[in-house]
Design a protein around this motif. Sequence first.
Motif, short mmCIF file in Angstrom:
data_model
loop_
_atom_site.label_atom_id
_atom_site.label_comp_id
_atom_site.label_asym_id
_atom_site.label_seq_id
_atom_site.Cartn_x
_atom_site.Cartn_y
_atom_site.Cartn_z
N TYR A 99 -38.84 16.60 11.50
CA TYR A 99 -38.86 17.99 11.03
C TYR A 99 -39.24 18.84 12.22
O TYR A 99 -40.40 18.87 12.63
CB TYR A 99 -39.87 18.15 9.90
N LEU A 100 -38.25 19.51 12.81
CA LEU A 100 -38.46 20.26 14.03
C LEU A 100 -38.22 21.75 13.80
O LEU A 100 -37.29 22.13 13.09
CB LEU A 100 -37.52 19.77 15.13
N ASP A 108 -39.08 19.87 24.82
CA ASP A 108 -39.77 19.19 23.71
C ASP A 108 -38.78 18.71 22.66
O ASP A 108 -38.93 17.63 22.09
CB ASP A 108 -40.79 20.14 23.07
N PHE A 109 -37.77 19.52 22.39
CA PHE A 109 -36.74 19.15 21.41
C PHE A 109 -36.05 17.85 21.83
O PHE A 109 -35.94 16.90 21.04
CB PHE A 109 -35.73 20.29 21.30
N LEU A 110 -35.61 17.78 23.06
CA LEU A 110 -34.89 16.58 23.54
C LEU A 110 -35.83 15.38 23.61
O LEU A 110 -35.42 14.25 23.31
CB LEU A 110 -34.27 16.86 24.90
N GLU A 111 -37.07 15.59 23.98
CA GLU A 111 -38.03 14.49 24.06
C GLU A 111 -38.28 13.89 22.68
O GLU A 111 -38.34 12.67 22.52
CB GLU A 111 -39.35 14.99 24.65
N SER A 114 -35.38 11.79 21.57
CA SER A 114 -35.27 10.52 22.30
C SER A 114 -36.09 9.42 21.65
O SER A 114 -35.79 8.23 21.80
CB SER A 114 -35.69 10.70 23.76
N GLY A 115 -37.14 9.79 20.93
CA GLY A 115 -37.99 8.79 20.28
C GLY A 115 -37.36 8.15 19.06
O GLY A 115 -37.81 7.10 18.60
N LEU A 116 -36.30 8.75 18.52
CA LEU A 116 -35.68 8.22 17.31
C LEU A 116 -35.14 6.81 17.53
O LEU A 116 -35.22 5.96 16.65
CB LEU A 116 -34.55 9.15 16.85
N ASP A 117 -34.57 6.56 18.71
CA ASP A 117 -34.03 5.23 19.01
C ASP A 117 -35.11 4.17 19.05
O ASP A 117 -34.84 2.98 18.92
CB ASP A 117 -33.27 5.24 20.35
N ALA A 122 -39.39 12.27 14.70
CA ALA A 122 -39.23 13.48 15.50
C ALA A 122 -40.05 14.58 14.85
O ALA A 122 -39.59 15.30 13.96
CB ALA A 122 -37.76 13.87 15.57
N ILE A 123 -41.30 14.68 15.29
CA ILE A 123 -42.22 15.61 14.65
C ILE A 123 -43.28 16.04 15.66
O ILE A 123 -43.74 15.23 16.46
CB ILE A 123 -42.86 14.95 13.40
#
Length: 216
Positions: A99-100, A108-111, A114-117, A122-123
């Motif tokens: 939830y962004l 910050d958005f791209l970082e 990247s954690g989803l993989d 993504a929070i």
Amino acid sequence: MDVLVADDHSLFRDGIVSLLEAAGHRVVAQVGDGQGAVAASAELSPDLILLDLAMPGMDGLEALAAIKSKHPSAKVVILTVSTNDDDLYRAIRAGADGYLLKSLTSADFLEMLSGLDRGEAAISRATATRLMEGFADDRQRAEPALSRLTERETVILRLVAEGQSNKAIGRIQSISENTVKYYMKNILQKLGARNRAEAAALAIRSGLIKERAPVH
């Protein structure tokens, strides 16, 4: 990643598409409403679906529920201007993988994406704090479920709730990152949690850990 972007503001969509493509991602489709997002996700099976909340016709939460009901493993992240707590809680309970807020910086958005993989949510720190405070009513459900966790699963959940990534947990526990993912799958099943963020929130509200920290 192959990405589907759903937002009813074409100018914003164009900006997000440019940002994603510059970072090496491939945008497979752009749509302006929830119904289009559901149809495109079924046809294209993107790695990631970015959903706005306020869209004409079928809104983002309805689209999220429809996508997750047919494709539970689909990665769906809400990207919105809404700071409404109810929207946040409903999105996480419906299975959102993040939830962004649109006020995030590009970096910050791209970082966070990247954690989803790595199986991370993504929070942001601020949103994680709001989320954890909002699950107070889940404490009764969490306590018996937490008692079913093994000692290793409990330790791993505590580390997740403290904000540790899968890689960091693997290093701390001397196990592989894939093994951490295996434990997380079992933890989510036992807790009846949709995702990592909800599992961490349940752990905090039950008193498993005392300090709040960002959930990556």
